[in-house]
Design a protein around this motif. Structure first.
Motif, short mmCIF file in Angstrom:
data_model
loop_
_atom_site.label_atom_id
_atom_site.label_comp_id
_atom_site.label_asym_id
_atom_site.label_seq_id
_atom_site.Cartn_x
_atom_site.Cartn_y
_atom_site.Cartn_z
N TYR A 158 -30.45 -17.38 -16.22
CA TYR A 158 -29.76 -16.32 -15.47
C TYR A 158 -28.25 -16.48 -15.57
O TYR A 158 -27.51 -15.50 -15.66
N GLN A 159 -27.78 -17.71 -15.55
CA GLN A 159 -26.35 -17.99 -15.59
C GLN A 159 -25.74 -17.82 -16.97
O GLN A 159 -24.52 -17.80 -17.10
N HIS A 160 -26.57 -17.67 -17.98
CA HIS A 160 -26.07 -17.51 -19.35
C HIS A 160 -25.47 -16.12 -19.51
O HIS A 160 -26.03 -15.13 -19.04
N PRO A 161 -24.34 -16.00 -20.19
CA PRO A 161 -23.69 -14.69 -20.35
C PRO A 161 -24.51 -13.67 -21.15
O PRO A 161 -24.33 -12.47 -21.00
N GLU A 162 -25.44 -14.14 -21.96
CA GLU A 162 -26.24 -13.21 -22.78
C GLU A 162 -27.53 -12.78 -22.09
O GLU A 162 -28.33 -12.07 -22.68
N CYS A 163 -27.71 -13.18 -20.84
CA CYS A 163 -28.88 -12.75 -20.09
C CYS A 163 -28.73 -11.27 -19.76
O CYS A 163 -27.72 -10.86 -19.18
N PRO A 164 -29.69 -10.44 -20.13
CA PRO A 164 -29.57 -9.00 -19.88
C PRO A 164 -29.52 -8.67 -18.39
O PRO A 164 -30.11 -9.37 -17.57
N ILE A 165 -28.81 -7.61 -18.07
CA ILE A 165 -28.63 -7.23 -16.68
C ILE A 165 -29.95 -6.88 -16.00
O ILE A 165 -30.16 -7.19 -14.83
N TYR A 166 -30.88 -6.26 -16.73
CA TYR A 166 -32.16 -5.90 -16.11
C TYR A 166 -32.98 -7.14 -15.75
O TYR A 166 -33.72 -7.14 -14.77
N VAL A 167 -32.82 -8.22 -16.51
CA VAL A 167 -33.51 -9.47 -16.17
C VAL A 167 -32.83 -10.10 -14.96
O VAL A 167 -33.50 -10.62 -14.06
N LYS A 168 -31.50 -10.02 -14.92
CA LYS A 168 -30.79 -10.55 -13.76
C LYS A 168 -31.20 -9.80 -12.49
O LYS A 168 -31.37 -10.40 -11.44
N LEU A 169 -31.37 -8.50 -12.59
CA LEU A 169 -31.82 -7.72 -11.43
C LEU A 169 -33.23 -8.13 -11.01
O LEU A 169 -33.51 -8.26 -9.80
N LEU A 170 -34.12 -8.34 -11.98
CA LEU A 170 -35.48 -8.77 -11.66
C LEU A 170 -35.45 -10.14 -10.99
O LEU A 170 -36.15 -10.37 -10.00
N ILE A 171 -34.63 -11.04 -11.49
CA ILE A 171 -34.52 -12.38 -10.89
C ILE A 171 -33.99 -12.25 -9.46
O ILE A 171 -34.46 -12.92 -8.55
N GLY A 172 -33.02 -11.36 -9.26
CA GLY A 172 -32.50 -11.13 -7.91
C GLY A 172 -33.58 -10.62 -6.97
O GLY A 172 -33.69 -11.06 -5.82
N LEU A 173 -34.43 -9.72 -7.46
CA LEU A 173 -35.54 -9.21 -6.65
C LEU A 173 -36.55 -10.31 -6.34
O LEU A 173 -37.09 -10.37 -5.23
N ILE A 174 -36.79 -11.18 -7.31
CA ILE A 174 -37.72 -12.29 -7.09
C ILE A 174 -37.19 -13.20 -5.98
O ILE A 174 -37.92 -13.57 -5.06
N VAL A 175 -35.91 -13.52 -6.05
CA VAL A 175 -35.30 -14.39 -5.04
C VAL A 175 -35.34 -13.70 -3.67
O VAL A 175 -35.69 -14.32 -2.66
N LEU A 176 -34.99 -12.42 -3.64
CA LEU A 176 -35.03 -11.69 -2.37
C LEU A 176 -36.43 -11.67 -1.78
O LEU A 176 -36.61 -11.87 -0.58
N TYR A 177 -37.42 -11.43 -2.61
CA TYR A 177 -38.80 -11.40 -2.12
C TYR A 177 -39.24 -12.78 -1.63
O TYR A 177 -39.89 -12.90 -0.60
#
Length: 134
Positions: free
Chosen positions: A23-42
């Motif tokens: 997630y912290q890598h600059p080449e991580c796509p934004i949609y994956v970052k959003l999914l990871i954010g949703l996972i953490v929130l859930y």
């Protein structure tokens, strides 16, 4: 049975660590970052599909849904980002093994003590007008 549960929990922990590093890598796509954010929130949310106070069933959503979401996020992550994250974790683990003494946490302790002193001072300042004079 207990060994299987421990192995499963360890695998989930490794996947989460890998996911966070990727997630912290600059080449991580934004949609994956959003999914990871949703996972953490859930995962951290007090609102679940099945409330936790229901015996056994309350934890099923975490035991089933979170691993599926983690696997989905890893599947959507580009392979080269996962490889870089894995290499970073291996390098970090090797560095921890080489570095035997534990770091001193005096700076964090100093920060906590400073916050307490500021809080007590602020509280004293607020209460000064209503406290009796000595």
């Amino acid at each position: 049975m207990l060994q299987k549960i421990n192995a499963w929990a360890k695998r989930i922990k490794q996947q989460v660590t890998l996911l966070w590093t990727a997630y912290q890598h600059p080449e991580c796509p934004i949609y994956v970052k959003l999914l990871i954010g949703l996972i953490v929130l859930y995962a951290l949310s007090p609102i679940d599909l099945i409330p936790d106070f229901i015996p056994v069933l309350g934890y099923l959503d975490e035991m089933i849904l979170l691993p599926i979401l983690i696997a989905l996020a890893l599947k959507l992550m580009p392979d080269h980002v996962i490889e870089l994250a894995e290499q970073e974790l291996v390098n970090e683990e090797n560095f921890k093994k080489e570095k035997s003494p534990k770091p001193k946490l005096w700076l964090g302790g100093l920060l906590v003590v400073s916050i307490w002193i500021l809080g007590i001072t602020w509280l004293g300042h607020l209460l000064a007008p209503i406290l009796p004079k000595f």
